[in-house]
Write a protein that holds these residues in place. Structure first.
Motif, PDB file in Angstrom:
ATOM      1  N   LYS A 150     -51.997  -2.254  21.822  1.00 14.17           N
ATOM      2  CA  LYS A 150     -50.879  -1.334  21.648  1.00 14.17           C
ATOM      3  C   LYS A 150     -50.516  -0.817  23.032  1.00 14.17           C
ATOM      4  O   LYS A 150     -51.382  -0.334  23.765  1.00 14.17           O
ATOM      5  CB  LYS A 150     -51.279  -0.186  20.718  1.00 14.17           C
ATOM      6  CG  LYS A 150     -50.161   0.794  20.448  1.00 14.17           C
ATOM      7  CD  LYS A 150     -50.625   1.869  19.471  1.00 14.17           C
ATOM      8  CE  LYS A 150     -49.537   2.903  19.253  1.00 14.17           C
ATOM      9  NZ  LYS A 150     -50.012   3.975  18.355  1.00 14.17           N
ATOM     10  N   GLU A 151     -49.248  -0.920  23.417  1.00 11.60           N
ATOM     11  CA  GLU A 151     -48.821  -0.606  24.776  1.00 11.60           C
ATOM     12  C   GLU A 151     -49.275   0.788  25.223  1.00 11.60           C
ATOM     13  O   GLU A 151     -49.706   0.969  26.349  1.00 11.60           O
ATOM     14  CB  GLU A 151     -47.298  -0.748  24.887  1.00 11.60           C
ATOM     15  CG  GLU A 151     -46.713  -0.422  26.231  1.00 11.60           C
ATOM     16  CD  GLU A 151     -47.079  -1.366  27.365  1.00 11.60           C
ATOM     17  OE1 GLU A 151     -46.752  -1.040  28.513  1.00 11.60           O
ATOM     18  OE2 GLU A 151     -47.681  -2.427  27.128  1.00 11.60           O
ATOM     19  N   SER A 152     -49.194   1.781  24.355  1.00 10.78           N
ATOM     20  CA  SER A 152     -49.495   3.156  24.751  1.00 10.78           C
ATOM     21  C   SER A 152     -50.958   3.551  24.592  1.00 10.78           C
ATOM     22  O   SER A 152     -51.338   4.692  24.874  1.00 10.78           O
ATOM     23  CB  SER A 152     -48.642   4.117  23.925  1.00 10.78           C
ATOM     24  OG  SER A 152     -48.953   3.977  22.538  1.00 10.78           O
ATOM     25  N   ALA A 153     -51.805   2.640  24.159  1.00 10.78           N
ATOM     26  CA  ALA A 153     -53.167   2.967  23.721  1.00 10.78           C
ATOM     27  C   ALA A 153     -54.126   3.418  24.819  1.00 10.78           C
ATOM     28  O   ALA A 153     -55.171   3.975  24.533  1.00 10.78           O
ATOM     29  CB  ALA A 153     -53.779   1.788  22.979  1.00 10.78           C
ATOM     30  N   GLY A 154     -53.821   3.155  26.061  1.00 11.32           N
ATOM     31  CA  GLY A 154     -54.781   3.478  27.109  1.00 11.32           C
ATOM     32  C   GLY A 154     -55.939   2.493  27.124  1.00 11.32           C
ATOM     33  O   GLY A 154     -57.085   2.859  27.352  1.00 11.32           O
ATOM     34  N   SER A 155     -55.638   1.214  26.893  1.00 15.16           N
ATOM     35  CA  SER A 155     -56.650   0.162  26.867  1.00 15.16           C
ATOM     36  C   SER A 155     -56.369  -0.848  27.976  1.00 15.16           C
ATOM     37  O   SER A 155     -55.215  -1.162  28.252  1.00 15.16           O
ATOM     38  CB  SER A 155     -56.615  -0.589  25.533  1.00 15.16           C
ATOM     39  OG  SER A 155     -56.910   0.272  24.473  1.00 15.16           O
ATOM     40  N   TRP A 156     -57.440  -1.350  28.562  1.00 13.69           N
ATOM     41  CA  TRP A 156     -57.303  -2.425  29.537  1.00 13.69           C
ATOM     42  C   TRP A 156     -57.110  -3.748  28.810  1.00 13.69           C
ATOM     43  O   TRP A 156     -57.758  -4.009  27.796  1.00 13.69           O
ATOM     44  CB  TRP A 156     -58.558  -2.537  30.396  1.00 13.69           C
ATOM     45  CG  TRP A 156     -58.587  -1.606  31.554  1.00 13.69           C
ATOM     46  CD1 TRP A 156     -59.254  -0.422  31.639  1.00 13.69           C
ATOM     47  CD2 TRP A 156     -57.932  -1.780  32.809  1.00 13.69           C
ATOM     48  NE1 TRP A 156     -59.048   0.145  32.869  1.00 13.69           N
ATOM     49  CE2 TRP A 156     -58.240  -0.667  33.610  1.00 13.69           C
ATOM     50  CE3 TRP A 156     -57.098  -2.776  33.321  1.00 13.69           C
ATOM     51  CZ2 TRP A 156     -57.761  -0.516  34.910  1.00 13.69           C
ATOM     52  CZ3 TRP A 156     -56.620  -2.630  34.618  1.00 13.69           C
ATOM     53  CH2 TRP A 156     -56.948  -1.512  35.393  1.00 13.69           C
ATOM     54  N   ALA A 157     -56.236  -4.577  29.355  1.00 13.92           N
ATOM     55  CA  ALA A 157     -56.126  -5.980  28.964  1.00 13.92           C
ATOM     56  C   ALA A 157     -56.499  -6.748  30.227  1.00 13.92           C
ATOM     57  O   ALA A 157     -55.725  -6.787  31.184  1.00 13.92           O
ATOM     58  CB  ALA A 157     -54.715  -6.317  28.515  1.00 13.92           C
TER      59      ALA A 157
END
Length: 185
Positions: A150-157
């Motif tokens: 999710k773009e806004s999730a604050g997760s690294w890809a």
């Protein structure tokens, strides 16, 4: 043992046409944090983009992971040589809310710029990887080399291989898929 033998023992063997050389990440670094709606990030010279982090909407923060490369033989021994990233260029802009950018064949993403919200424009810079002036080929992105967040999730890809494609549809509450490619000499 004579000096001649000691010297021979420390010199890497010459690679022949049947030698397997793997291209792997040598070291990784993280960029500073940028406001998504008005930023441009270019990987330092001769590094490649391996990841992206974003939290929030267009006023949220974005960071990038980038890496240097090294070559190793099938036993894991470092193969001496120099990596360069060249023949780079910027893409045309794409509306972020309906963007699907893929690097040209045998190129990787080395920069990203974005202006505005989800209706703003996003640009990418790509380049080719060379080892001792020899082109590294990039294998296409099978599903196991993609990450959707999710773009806004604050997760690294991120992965330990280069980013070669990014696809996003919608606003910051929608998903973004990142594709990565394996490097082959």
């Amino acid at each position: 043992m004579s000096n001649q033998n000691q010297t021979e023992a420390t010199v890497a063997p010459a690679l022949d046409a049947t030698s397997t050389i793997l291209v792997v990440v040598a070291s990784k670094s993280t960029s500073q944090s940028f406001k998504e709606s008005d930023h441009s990030f270019t990987c330092p010279t001769n590094t490649i983009m391996t990841g992206r982090y974003h939290s929030g909407d267009e006023n949220g923060q974005t960071m990038y992971e980038y890496a240097t490369l090294k070559a190793v033989d099938s036993s894991g021994n470092t193969v001496p040589g120099t990596f360069t990233v060249g023949n780079s260029g910027w893409s045309a802009g794409q509306k972020e809310s309906s963007s699907d950018f893929g690097a040209p064949v045998n190129q990787v993403i080395t920069a990203r710029e974005h202006k505005g919200d989800e209706n703003g424009q996003t640009w990418y810079k790509t380049g080719q990887i060379y080892f001792n002036n020899r082109l590294c080929y990039i294998e296409a992105e099978p599903d196991d080399l993609s990450i959707t967040v999710k773009e806004s999730a604050g997760s690294w890809a991120k992965k330990d291989i280069p980013m070669i494609r990014r696809r996003h549809s919608g606003d910051e509450n929608a998903n973004t898929t990142y594709y990565f490619g394996k490097m082959v000499l």
